[in-house]
Design a protein around this motif. Sequence first.
Motif, short mmCIF file in Angstrom:
data_model
loop_
_atom_site.label_atom_id
_atom_site.label_comp_id
_atom_site.label_asym_id
_atom_site.label_seq_id
_atom_site.Cartn_x
_atom_site.Cartn_y
_atom_site.Cartn_z
N GLY A 248 30.97 -39.25 23.90
CA GLY A 248 29.78 -38.61 23.26
C GLY A 248 30.14 -37.01 22.90
O GLY A 248 29.13 -36.36 23.22
N LYS A 249 31.14 -36.94 22.27
CA LYS A 249 31.62 -35.59 21.92
C LYS A 249 31.70 -35.59 20.39
O LYS A 249 32.23 -36.74 19.81
N PRO A 250 31.46 -34.48 19.65
CA PRO A 250 31.70 -34.26 18.46
C PRO A 250 33.23 -34.30 17.91
O PRO A 250 34.02 -33.97 18.60
N LEU B 140 43.11 -40.88 12.56
CA LEU B 140 42.11 -40.34 12.58
C LEU B 140 40.95 -41.41 13.09
O LEU B 140 40.03 -41.03 13.95
N ASN B 141 40.86 -42.55 12.80
CA ASN B 141 40.15 -43.68 13.28
C ASN B 141 40.03 -43.63 14.59
O ASN B 141 39.25 -43.61 15.26
N LEU B 142 41.36 -43.53 15.38
CA LEU B 142 41.32 -43.59 16.96
C LEU B 142 40.92 -42.36 17.55
O LEU B 142 40.02 -42.43 18.41
N TYR B 143 41.11 -41.09 16.69
CA TYR B 143 40.54 -39.69 17.23
C TYR B 143 38.93 -39.88 17.07
O TYR B 143 38.16 -39.54 18.26
N ARG B 144 38.59 -40.38 16.31
CA ARG B 144 36.80 -40.48 16.09
C ARG B 144 36.42 -41.44 17.08
O ARG B 144 35.28 -41.20 17.77
N ALA B 145 37.00 -42.43 17.33
CA ALA B 145 36.62 -43.68 18.54
C ALA B 145 36.64 -43.00 19.68
O ALA B 145 35.93 -43.02 20.37
N ILE B 146 37.71 -42.28 20.04
CA ILE B 146 37.60 -41.63 21.27
C ILE B 146 36.57 -40.66 21.51
O ILE B 146 35.82 -40.43 22.67
#
Length: 343
Positions: free
Chosen positions: A220-222, A209-215
Amino acid sequence: MSLPTDEDLTAGLAFPILIGDIGGTNARFGLIPDAGSEPHLFPIVPTGGYKSIEEALISGVLPKDMARPRSAIIAVAGPIKGDEIPLTNAGWIIRPIDMITALDLTEVIVINDFEAQALAIADLSDENRVKVGGGEVLADHSCAVLGPGTGLGVAGLVHARQTWFPVPGEGGHVDLGPRTARDLAIWPHLETIEGRISGEQVICGRGLLNLYRAICAADGKPALYADPAEVTQAALAHEDAAADETLKLFSTYLGRIAGDMAMVFMARGGVFLAGGIAQKILPALQGPEFRAGFEDKAPHSALLKTIPTFVVTHPAAALSGLSAYARAPQRFGLTTEGRCWRP
């Protein structure tokens, strides 16, 4: 590390033997009636559902109509130091003396959870593993086992003098750094721990989840998903580009760390991915990213290509490893010094 004594190698626990695998989220238990019997496995219990291991065992696990255990060997997610053993990713504190008192046991041994996973791969059959990529197992050579779950567990299994020696550690906390331009774009957005990014910050459930949020932040996407399972489901279904990239990079980074461990242990006997996450993302691990990350180890890429990698599919591998030791301790160089308690 001190060498195991003859007593460590040959002493056996008193039957019936309670075995337990205590992870950051769930606890699994079994009871071995005697040396010739397979363990009776109990339903999985959440660690958050009980205040202590004693309460879980007495209230939620051990049936009153079954023979009570006389001794126990427990695998825990965390280092074992002293008479109080806190779990790295859960609220329980394991106190072997309290277990002995509450359950009237003669002996309790506590080992690292991935040490138990290492014990399991000594006897892992083909039907309980799926090969990923090339390479061939060299018999009686060292192995490595790692697995993303609540955290990232790592252990080795070394063969010497006709004996398997499990090597516990905290290898999941090694540094993980960027290598590509895409990594460098993502890395500033990763949540750190005390200023650094360890393997466990990315290669585990919360790490995914950390990686997904960083991507998402880098692009610049939600972020549409708030749960690792949702990210995984969307990625495997190819429903979301950010989730799809997350799982591919997750596989790449897991491959990099697996390759590091292969070199640390010279694991010509194979590298094994254990735990539930590896099983759930098996289709992604069978893509090119995992093995590419594993083999990209110049100047030793040719060596890494010869080392096989597997996903462990046994539903209770750690308990299987504990059972193998409990029924035939002479096969394993498992030192119990500082990890064995008696009344």
